[in-house]
Design a protein around this motif. Structure first.
Motif, PDB file in Angstrom:
ATOM      1  N   VAL A 120      45.306  43.642   2.564  1.00 20.17           N
ATOM      2  CA  VAL A 120      46.218  44.160   1.530  1.00 20.17           C
ATOM      3  C   VAL A 120      47.093  43.037   0.977  1.00 20.17           C
ATOM      4  N   ALA A 121      47.690  42.262   1.893  1.00 18.42           N
ATOM      5  CA  ALA A 121      48.543  41.145   1.465  1.00 18.42           C
ATOM      6  C   ALA A 121      47.716  40.099   0.723  1.00 18.42           C
ATOM      7  N   THR A 122      46.478  39.883   1.178  1.00 20.60           N
ATOM      8  CA  THR A 122      45.596  38.905   0.535  1.00 20.60           C
ATOM      9  C   THR A 122      45.321  39.285  -0.916  1.00 20.60           C
ATOM     10  N   ASP A 132      38.400  32.436  -1.337  1.00 24.28           N
ATOM     11  CA  ASP A 132      39.858  32.428  -1.190  1.00 24.28           C
ATOM     12  C   ASP A 132      40.316  33.600  -0.326  1.00 24.28           C
ATOM     13  N   PHE A 133      39.674  34.743  -0.552  1.00 24.97           N
ATOM     14  CA  PHE A 133      39.993  35.935   0.231  1.00 24.97           C
ATOM     15  C   PHE A 133      39.766  35.650   1.721  1.00 24.97           C
ATOM     16  N   LYS A 146      47.144  41.054  -2.911  1.00 26.83           N
ATOM     17  CA  LYS A 146      48.352  40.880  -3.710  1.00 26.83           C
ATOM     18  C   LYS A 146      48.579  39.407  -4.044  1.00 26.83           C
ATOM     19  N   LEU A 147      48.363  38.549  -3.060  1.00 28.78           N
ATOM     20  CA  LEU A 147      48.573  37.118  -3.289  1.00 28.78           C
ATOM     21  C   LEU A 147      47.591  36.570  -4.313  1.00 28.78           C
ATOM     22  N   LEU A 148      46.311  36.963  -4.193  1.00 28.56           N
ATOM     23  CA  LEU A 148      45.314  36.470  -5.137  1.00 28.56           C
ATOM     24  C   LEU A 148      45.535  37.035  -6.529  1.00 28.56           C
ATOM     25  N   ASP A 149      46.008  38.264  -6.579  1.00 21.53           N
ATOM     26  CA  ASP A 149      46.275  38.884  -7.880  1.00 21.53           C
ATOM     27  C   ASP A 149      47.393  38.131  -8.606  1.00 21.53           C
ATOM     28  N   GLU A 150      48.345  37.608  -7.833  1.00 19.76           N
ATOM     29  CA  GLU A 150      49.499  36.933  -8.439  1.00 19.76           C
ATOM     30  C   GLU A 150      49.267  35.434  -8.638  1.00 19.76           C
ATOM     31  N   PHE A 151      48.567  34.807  -7.671  1.00 19.63           N
ATOM     32  CA  PHE A 151      48.487  33.339  -7.715  1.00 19.63           C
ATOM     33  C   PHE A 151      47.054  32.802  -7.856  1.00 19.63           C
ATOM     34  N   ILE A 185      39.447  41.817  -6.063  1.00 12.18           N
ATOM     35  CA  ILE A 185      39.710  40.523  -6.698  1.00 12.18           C
ATOM     36  C   ILE A 185      39.274  40.570  -8.163  1.00 12.18           C
ATOM     37  N   GLN A 186      39.603  39.506  -8.899  1.00 11.55           N
ATOM     38  CA  GLN A 186      39.296  39.459 -10.327  1.00 11.55           C
ATOM     39  C   GLN A 186      37.971  38.764 -10.615  1.00 11.55           C
TER      40      GLN A 186
END
Length: 936
Positions: A205-207, A184-185, A209-214, A176-177
């Motif tokens: 893995v999907a988590t 959230d994760f 990607k979603l957090l990275d984008e949104f 995560i960032q």
């Protein structure tokens, strides 16, 4: 790393307590009162290490409460999948709170909130006050709180150092960032340990990607239509509310109504008086010494002066360099330096003569030997000590030269061989074995304090220092204080000056005598004195004789076999690499896992180890054998390598240069069931399951051509014991009629004539016969036999219908264990089951399985021990040249003079069959041969 001088440590109590409890769960620490102190000691060590190594300026420990939290109110299933707390653990918590308070550390809690929330609130408040905060917990949820000034402090595993996790560590761990994205994760991926659902089907893995984008859960839901992966998009839309709610459950509350009191959290000094009293009650003696030394709890003015006797003054001087000074630990256990005693040196012929005359008048004496090592078949005598009354003892030093030593030892020969005088000792088998090499046979009745304690508390440690501290409140001088720890720099007892070794050796005899005075009435109280007097003590000379005898090894055969295995290993290794299509290190689990699961892709979802490597253990590979021919080759390779290194190459190095034979050591006080164990080498573990493993038995041969090996093996003894103690009429009838018990069981369970039983039916019946008393489940039986679970359940159900006595035995035994806390063998050997009434289903189930099995295994162990004693005594009475060599589970191995063979067979069968009368026939299979394999 933050540089603030103010270091606040906030401890997550329950997470650390659970961790401490399960770290010692396989080898629990139990004190003399039967209290499981594993969690208390584990937590105490964690706290001690923290205070010593980190030197916090401020500290507090946060607990959960019994009151429901806001999370439980909103979500009843929150943490619902957690097992009930083990009873031993629940009973430890009040003690741990007392421990924390004795350290003058505040215990913090707020009803309606979890410890996480208390820690989170205080951490944020402390950060504003200029503190560097360390949240001590293994719980990943705390990652959401980490900032530049708030860090996670994770205790190390298995002796590793603790790790401190900062912002970068948390972000990297979760992918995560920002650290606040941890909640959230967890909202998306869920958390099985806390029963936080997350979004079904959305993994890490999907988590990421979603957090990275949104960025966060709310934004993901807001822009769900923009998610490119259709499957993920549908899951987010379908479970949006659940994701938001899961995030709320994972979010640590930061506004708990608790004040941040800097002064209250300041670490000062423990309450030495209160802490000492608590630790003594818990019997944490070694821990007490460490704490009082390292944490400087002793006021500078406080000292304890030893009593003003000559012996005490000499002892204090003698051990001033090798033992903790009595001034260092006021109030801890008495020791040789501050306990009045009269230890005398018998270093002349006149003094020895006087001592022998005195001991000959006694009904009992306690003795101990000092030696140059712990291998009785290689060590040499350094001295002997004797005691007949507490705090009085003698030490007899012995010269280095064997012949000179022999002369002095033989002055005591009549004394040792007088059967009218009872001998007491700690681990008498070692002392008896040592004297055997000096042609002295110790006779008479024995009282071994090690074995006494083993019968009283089979799960505890039995070494003399622990027993003295536990039962006598006395700390003997550790041997390491004299000769150092094991290693190349360890000294020999012969290098220790005479006055020092006199005090140390005499103390051993004195303490052992005092332990007898404690244990003897306890053996009477528990009803185990007959077992002690009639089995365990009489077995001592039997095992000593077997160990001294040893067994001859065909070294030339093993050398040939080693070369053969080496060739086969090379061949199989080449075949494996050819099947893999790549050159790699087969012995590397990492490389092997990559070949199997990435290159060959033999499993779609491969299992991972705790270190996140591919699992390549035998249990895993056996289940995958049908997937690829490389698996069988790998299993063959491993077997060949293990046979060569562990047995074929290792056994010749263990041949004793004194005798040219292998001398194993049989241990009476290791297993909780009463079975003997073997080590250095472990001859009970010679492989028998495979043809190549069995070949190793060819290396064990008779002493000369005039001898032959004889193997006598109980046939299905545990099943016969089940039939006898359960009183099951059908099983007893099957044995009395001489049926093959597995075929008979199959006939009853499947409702067919015994002649119609085929191989598969017998195999299934055999699995349940041996599995039923180990608590085998329908799932376990199905997996073992490769059948449907429903079919396995039906087999088990039919078994209990046909053998109702067995089911009644199981139920009655569990009920007895729940009422009394233990079960017993036919000879009244006890197996204590502290967890039999545990509210934790898994722990209670394990105790129930042990309750059912222990009387059976233990009775089998008692039975062969009695047979060994009777056979040994009969051989001695008839002055046979034949000798008993080995005991391996239900088998005895003998080196038999050919002229005595027929007599030996009759004696062995008769003594084994009649060791413990059963309600069914006892069958003993006997075979002979020129090596162990042929005789087995």
């Amino acid at each position: 790393m933050p540089s603030s001088d103010k270091k606040l440590f906030l401890l997550d109590a329950m997470a650390l307590i659970y961790r401490a409890f399960y770290a010692l769960n396989k080898n629990p620490r139990v004190n003399s009162k039967g209290q499981n102190t594993s969690a208390i000691l584990g937590f105490a060590n964690t706290l001690y290490d923290l205070l010593k190594n980190e030197r916090p300026t401020h500290i507090g420990v946060a607990f959960d409460t019994q009151a429901p939290t806001v999370r439980h109110a909103d979500f009843l299933e929150y943490k619902a999948n957690r097992q009930a707390m083990p009873d031993d653990l629940a009973q430890s918590i009040p003690w741990i709170k007392q421990l924390i308070e004795a350290f003058n550390i505040p215990v913090m809690f707020v009803d309606g909130y979890e410890a996480d929330d208390v820690i989170g609130t205080l951490a944020k408040k402390a950060e504003k006050e200029g503190f560097t905060v360390f949240m001590m917990t293994p719980d990943k949820d705390f990652g959401q709180l980490v900032t530049e000034n708030i860090l996670m402090y994770k205790p190390g595993k298995m002796g590793e150092k603790p790790s401190v996790l900062g912002v970068n560590d948390i972000c990297e761990k979760f992918g995560i960032q920002r650290t606040d994205q941890v909640k959230d994760f967890l909202g998306l991926a869920g958390d099985a340990s806390d029963n936080i659902p997350g979004i079904p089907g959305i993994g890490p893995v999907a988590t990421k990607k979603l957090l990275d984008e949104f960025d966060n859960v709310e934004n993901i839901i807001l822009h769900a239509a923009e998610i490119k992966n259709e499957r993920v998009r549908e899951k987010v839309l379908a479970h949006a509310d659940q994701a938001v709610f899961s995030k709320q459950l994972a979010t640590i509350i930061l506004d708990v109504p608790i004040a941040f009191n800097e002064r209250q959290l300041e670490y000062t000094q423990p309450d030495a008086t209160r802490l000492k009293a608590l630790l003594e009650t818990l019997e944490f003696r070694a821990f007490t010494k460490r704490v009082f030394a390292d944490l400087s709890l002793i006021p500078a003015t406080e000292t304890i002066k030893p009593a003003s006797t000559t012996a005490l003054s000499q002892a204090a001087d003698l051990f001033s360099n090798v033992q903790e000074s009595p001034e260092l630990f006021p109030g801890t256990n008495p020791s040789i330096a501050n306990t009045p005693h009269d230890y005398r040196l018998a270093d002349t012929f006149g003094k020895r003569t006087e001592l022998i005359a005195f001991l000959q008048q006694q009904k009992m004496f306690c003795f101990d030997t000092e030696t140059t090592g712990t291998d009785a078949h290689m060590a040499e005598l350094v001295g002997m000590s004797f005691a007949v009354a507490p705090h009085q003892a003698w030490y007899v030093p012995l010269p280095d030269n064997y012949n000179d030593c022999l002369k002095i030892v033989h002055e005591f020969k009549t004394l040792f061989e007088n059967p009218a005088i009872e001998k007491t000792g700690q681990n008498l088998k070692f002392d008896i074995s040592m004297l055997r090499w000096y042609h002295v046979e110790v006779k008479g009745n024995f009282f071994d304090t090690l074995l006494a304690h083993y019968l009283l508390h089979p799960d505890m440690r039995h070494n003399m220092d622990v027993l003295a501290e536990t039962y006598l409140n006395y700390s003997p001088v550790p041997i390491e204080n004299l000769i150092g720890k094991k290693g190349k720099n360890q000294l020999s007892m012969r290098t220790i000056d005479l006055e020092t070794i006199k005090e140390y050796a005499a103390e051993d005899a004195d303490v052992t005598l005092q332990l007898r005075q404690v244990f003897e009435p306890l053996l009477v109280e528990t009803g185990t004195l007959p077992l002690f007097n009639n089995i365990e003590n009489p077995l001592i000379p039997v095992l000593s004789s077997m160990e001294a005898e040893g067994v001859k090894l065909d070294v030339a055969f093993l050398a040939d076999y080693s070369r053969q295995l080496f060739s086969e290993i090379n061949t199989v290794e080449s075949e494996i690499k050819q099947l893999a299509g790549i050159n790699f290190n087969i012995n590397s689990p990492k490389q092997l896992g990559e070949v199997l699961y990435e290159k060959l892709q033999i499993a779609g979802k491969p299992r991972l180890t705790k270190t996140k490597q591919y699992a390549t253990g035998e249990d895993v590979l056996v289940k995958l054998a049908h997937k690829h021919p490389i698996i069988d080759k790998i299993l063959d390779y491993r077997e060949l390598v293990k046979l060569k290194s562990t047995y074929v190459d290792a056994l010749p190095t263990m041949v004793n240069p004194r005798t040219g034979r292998i001398h194993t050591s049989f241990n009476q006080a290791v297993t909780t069931t009463g079975r003997l164990s073997s080590n250095n080498p472990n001859l009970q573990n010679i492989p028998v399951r495979t043809a190549k493993g069995r070949e190793i038995r060819k290396a064990f041969i008779p002493r000369t051509g005039n001898y032959i090996l004889l193997s006598a093996d109980y046939s299905q003894i545990e099943l016969r014991i089940i039939a006898s103690i359960s009183g099951d009429g059908n099983m007893q009838e099957d044995f009395r009629r001489g049926f093959d018990i597995h075929s008979a069981t199959a006939a009853r369970v499947f409702g067919i004539p015994i002649e119609a039983v085929d191989r598969d039916m017998r195999r299934n019946a055999k699995a349940i016969n041996f599995g039923i008393v180990y608590g085998i489940s329908s799932f376990g039986l199905a997996e073992q036999l490769g059948i449907a679970r429903s079919e396995a359940a039906d087999i088990i159900n039919q078994y209990f219908i046909k053998y109702p006595g067995v089911k009644a035995y199981m139920n009655d035994t569990i009920a007895f264990a729940r009422k009394h806390g233990y079960v017993e063998t036919l000879m009244k050997r006890r197996r204590y089951l502290r967890d039999i009434n545990s509210s934790n289903a898994n722990i209670r189930g394990f105790a129930e399985r042990n309750a059912i099995n222990a009387p059976i295994q233990g009775s089998s162990a008692d039975m062969i021990k009695i047979a060994m004693i009777d056979i040994h005594n009969e051989f001695a009475k008839l002055q046979f040249q034949s000798r008993m060599l080995l005991q391996v589970h239900d088998e005895l191995v003998f080196d038999v003079h050919k002229n005595e063979l027929e007599k030996v067979k009759l004696i062995v069968v008769e003594k084994m069959q009649n060791a413990i009368p059963l309600k069914v026939p006892v069958v003993v299979d006997i075979n002979t041969g020129n090596n162990w394999l042929d005789a087995h």
